[in-house]
Design an enzyme around this catalytic site. Sequence first.
Site, PDB file in Angstrom:
ATOM      1  N   HIS A 434      72.152  -7.184 -45.273  1.00  0.00           N
ATOM      2  CA  HIS A 434      73.100  -7.099 -46.383  1.00  0.00           C
ATOM      3  C   HIS A 434      72.545  -6.224 -47.507  1.00  0.00           C
ATOM      4  CE1 HIS A 434      74.959  -8.494 -50.179  1.00  0.00           C
ATOM      5  NE2 HIS A 434      76.061  -8.604 -49.451  1.00  0.00           N
ATOM      6  N   CYS A 810      81.687   3.757 -37.528  1.00  0.00           N
ATOM      7  CA  CYS A 810      81.608   3.451 -38.963  1.00  0.00           C
ATOM      8  C   CYS A 810      80.422   2.562 -39.316  1.00  0.00           C
ATOM      9  CB  CYS A 810      82.904   2.806 -39.451  1.00  0.00           C
ATOM     10  SG  CYS A 810      83.239   1.190 -38.724  1.00  0.00           S
TER      11      CYS A 810
END
Length: 855
Positions: A434, A810
């Site tokens: 993250h 992506c």
Amino acid sequence: MLPPTRGAAVQQDNPDITFITASAPVATASHGGRAKCLQRLVRLDLPVPRTVALSFDEVHRIAAGDTPDLEALIALLNPDGLICVRPSSEDPDWGGPGAVLNIGMNDARHASLSKTLGAAAANALYARFIQSYSIHVARLDPDMFDDMDMQADDICEQALDAYEFEAEEPFPQDVSQQLGGVLRSMARAWEGTSARLLRQAKGAPADAGLGLVVQEMVLGLGLGECGSGVLQLVNSTTGLPQTTGRYLSQSQGRDALETGAASLYIERDTRGPSLEEQAPAAFEALKAHAALMREKLREEMQIEFTIDNGRVHILDGVRVQRSARAAVRIAVRLAEDGIISREEALMRIEPRALNELLHRQIDPKAKRDVIGTGIAASPGAATGRIVFSAAAAQASAARGEACVLVRRETNPEDIRGMHAASAVLTERGGITSHAAVIGRGLGLPCVVGASSIRFQPKKRALATADGRVFREGDIITVDGSEGQILAGEPAMHEAALDDAFQTLMAWADAARDIDVRANADTPADAQTARNFKANGIGLCRTEHMFFDADRLTVMREMIFADASDDRRSALEQLLPMQREDFTELFRIMEGQPVCIRLFDPPLHEFLPTDRSGLRDLAEALSLPLSDVTRRVEAMGEYNPMLGMRGVRLGITVPEIYDMQARAIFEATIAASRDGDPVVPEIMIPLVSAKREVELVKTRIDAVAAAVRTVTGVKFDYRLGVMVETPRAALRAEDIAPHCHFFSFGTNDLTQMTYGLSRDDAGRFMSAYVQQGVYPEDPFHTLDADGVGELLKLGAERGRRARPDLTLSVCGEHGGSPESIAFCRKAGIDYVSCSPFRVPVARLAAAQLAISDKIG
């Protein structure tokens, strides 16, 4: 005593020991870059001292003890002069043994030179050679010279006595013996284990060869203007035209560059005397030589020169060392001057080197007090005071103080703190954790997996391996390019996107054949993407829009709602906020496609976990603390990565996707009113079955129809899926008929294919790569064999069912040059990456297209 000689012929057409002429058989691949450069200088009729080149094979034989005919070699040079030996590897960055000067100095030559040059100059030549020979050839202790006064009148006698005492034999007086010792020492040093390991660390093959050049010495000492120095026509830091270098009278080699040397500036300078003033004719000759080398060698070169009684001699020419900023400007100027083509200018820049231009970097000359290391997750460097919470980071930003957010690992609740911080440091995590993904998206320097430091968040402290403790408020620096954490505040170089950078990127766009979009979660990200000339937005993660304080409370109300109507009521409050975000996004990217991923994370990520957060939530919802705590605990999952998230959430709590679809369509109408028509792309995450797409598509189509009916405005949209589960790739033929596009989310696809946690793999990944389990970290470089096979299968099967299917990647692999190469071969239409990686991807794509073009 010298080993027996081979009597090898030393001649112009001997490929192993050849006198360098314009037509001699010299090549970089067999004799090294220095030998080949010297031949080019000879072809330009520049004043190069006579030189003999020894090939890689010859040096290898010398290392094995097979000595060539040294007398014949010396006869090609000035028998009455001195000679030097310099290394010539295929790539100068691979290093090599140091040059040895003044070979041939002995008692007789010393006496002769004392009469012609004076005792001081002769002493300097002889003492320098004795010292160099002792250390590099006889391998004596360098400390033996520490207490000697190199300016003493009897320095040569001192040095000779010290050599004889340590080596237990007299210093060699025979020139052939001296040269043989130097050649053998340099050859064996190159083939030693430590040298080989050092070369391999620099990217050289294990069996890389070394050539040697034996060159006539031009002393740089004597009567008239004599000395040595270096000169170049460009600034190594900026790349701007500037005649620069240093010159030192009565010196040899690169003495002028030594710290403390009383050297002159090259060009006239207000700070001190210069070569231009002291020897104007030599200065003009050097500039002319450098300009000719730039034009004919098609490169900015640094000249190493010696001046002997006012006459210039070119000893060597090397490619100018340069920063990334200078490399771009130099390549562009060479192309604009017609010396190289635009395509060659593009090929000369390493794509990842652009990170140095896009982000602040630590000054290469700055002292580094490294207190820990981790994974270089987001490039750039930043300094700030340590803070241990998102709230503290926001408070620090409000005071105008730069801070570094330190966390064991970040989660979505930390996003506001990351926005406020100058850099992020985490104890856990990998290249796609993250903190890493968000850091790259924000252009925020980030180091993750810094397990060499002991994190003590309760004590608000960091303990380093050397025993130091850094507490909240102490200043540290995070270098996300090198993966280092430093104490204090080193000097920085600012980001520099100048005209040369813009020109180079325009050339890259003209050459590439694959689009590059950006992953952008906010209007600010979109503006960055637009500034970096992205071809649109390939991934907008909508969940990041819900973490602002005014939205988070409403989101939590929706999560705690038991009935569909209650959820819908809470989401009605979020609708105008989402609509406003999307409208601004569309307006910023006017004329460019925008792909919006529907809500993906599990709902528990929006709920507090600490006691004070739970109490605040209970108060906001007017519920007992025990009820809130019980509900939060009930929503926890054993493996949230594989739990109720993505499309699973969209099917079981459909009101969320209904609200988002409506916000997208209403924003489409609003943005199209003021500019070009918007055709949004809506992406369903974590799909693994055809029926999931059918269910979500039915609801989205219904929302679209309702918006068209209410507004009376027609609009189009494209629906696609994020292929991030292996099953979606394998069943692509079933899913494709319901889609306009596939976007391969290679972060999660890699995670699921390998069975690796992208947040935890950093703990053992370096060991795996070092031991050859994986050739590279699969989260950093796309695994072409495994994940790539799934990607190719998905692409082929999807297009078999729908030939006009748009394909993209992506995940963060979209910004990796190696991964872009794979994507082009797999028929991918575009890649999408963090905004700050867009220029890197644009250049990499251009280089791949050019490579294919030239074969």
